[in-house]
Scaffold this active site. Structure first.
Site, PDB file in Angstrom:
ATOM      1  N   ARG A  32       0.838  -1.200   0.000  1.00 24.20           N
ATOM      2  CA  ARG A  32       0.000   0.000   0.000  1.00 24.20           C
ATOM      3  C   ARG A  32       0.879   1.258   0.000  1.00 24.20           C
ATOM      4  O   ARG A  32       1.975   1.281   0.570  1.00 24.20           O
ATOM      5  CB  ARG A  32      -0.967  -0.006   1.173  1.00 24.20           C
ATOM      6  CG  ARG A  32      -0.356   0.208   2.542  1.00 24.20           C
ATOM      7  CD  ARG A  32      -0.600   1.623   3.057  1.00 24.20           C
ATOM      8  NE  ARG A  32       0.014   1.809   4.373  1.00 24.20           N
ATOM      9  CZ  ARG A  32       1.245   2.244   4.547  1.00 24.20           C
ATOM     10  NH1 ARG A  32       2.010   2.505   3.500  1.00 24.20           N
ATOM     11  NH2 ARG A  32       1.751   2.413   5.756  1.00 24.20           N
TER      12      ARG A  32
ATOM     13  N   GLU B  17       8.563   0.624   4.662  1.00 20.87           N
ATOM     14  CA  GLU B  17       8.319  -0.183   5.852  1.00 20.87           C
ATOM     15  C   GLU B  17       7.892  -1.584   5.422  1.00 20.87           C
ATOM     16  O   GLU B  17       6.970  -1.743   4.627  1.00 20.87           O
ATOM     17  CB  GLU B  17       7.227   0.431   6.725  1.00 20.87           C
ATOM     18  CG  GLU B  17       6.959  -0.407   7.975  1.00 20.87           C
ATOM     19  CD  GLU B  17       5.757   0.069   8.785  1.00 20.87           C
ATOM     20  OE1 GLU B  17       5.927   0.358   9.980  1.00 20.87           O
ATOM     21  OE2 GLU B  17       4.663   0.142   8.209  1.00 20.87           O
TER      22      GLU B  17
END
Length: 230
Positions: free
Chosen positions: A66, A162
């Site tokens: 995402r 991340e």
């Protein structure tokens, strides 16, 4: 980024070309983060394919990615007290590009982390192990912030991303906990009860992961060397 330009502004403006010009640097930066996601996802897919060939099993069940929404970026920067600029965004936010890797077993998480970080173009920025040290609410996952190079016609950019690595059980619990956490019209007494029950479920989920890992280890140890030609 420092000038509040939305697509609604662009569409309704008498000078959309000017607004698009102002938005271009931010859109270009977001494109780099999207490319970073693609780079990391490709690396995990290569690791998964190689592992499947060499060990006859896959350490990755699925990969989810995402790109953080612009409004979420601004809200987080305001909440953290960071200047609302692109330079501040790059320097202070490490989760704009997000990759979540779902694994069958706990051991797979640490194997994948080691294999990814062994690549000479990947730099580890930060690591938080919520598997060995779960959050107070029971949340478990391994988080690493990495820097990965993105090669464009304009040159190389080192982008942060991340990576979250977790088992299927951890992901199932985290997904449900997130949905229940943001349910409206829950009074404080019920909220406390729900939090305690969710934490108990996290313990059960962790126990399941450990037991499944033990069963797999037992099967592997007893099955080695016993394959026979049909």
């Amino acid at each position: 980024m420092s000038e509040d330009v939305s697509f609604k502004d662009i569409l309704m403006s008498d000078h959309p070309d000017e607004l698009m010009r102002k938005a271009a640097p931010f859109l270009n930066l977001m494109m780099k983060y999207e490319c970073a996601i693609m780079e990391v996802e490709t690396k995990f897919n290569v690791i998964n394919n190689e592992f499947s060939t060499n060990h006859n099993r896959n350490p990755i069940e699925s990969i989810k990615t995402r790109l953080k929404e612009p409004l979420s970026i601004i809200e987080k920067m305001k909440r953290k007290g960071f200047p609302i600029t692109m330079e501040s965004m790059e320097e202070n936010l490490f989760d704009i590009a997000g990759i979540r890797v779902i694994c069958p077993f706990i051991d797979d998480i640490y194997i994948l982390k080691k294999m990814l970080l062994s690549q000479d173009d990947i730099k580890l920025i930060q690591e938080k192990d919520y598997i060995k040290n779960p959050k107070e609410n029971g949340y478990r996952s391994l988080h690493i912030i990495i820097e990965v190079p993105v090669f464009l016609s304009s040159g190389k950019s080192n982008m942060k991303a991340e990576v979250q690595l977790r088992t299927m059980a951890m992901d199932f619990w985290a997904s449900l906990e997130h949905k229940l956490k943001y349910k409206k019209n829950i009074d404080s007494a019920n909220a406390e009860s729900i939090a305690q029950r969710l934490k108990a479920c996290a313990v059960l989920s962790s126990d399941l992961d450990i037991r499944m890992q033990e069963i797999r280890n037992d099967i592997d140890s007893k099955g080695s060397g016993n394959d026979e030609d049909e």
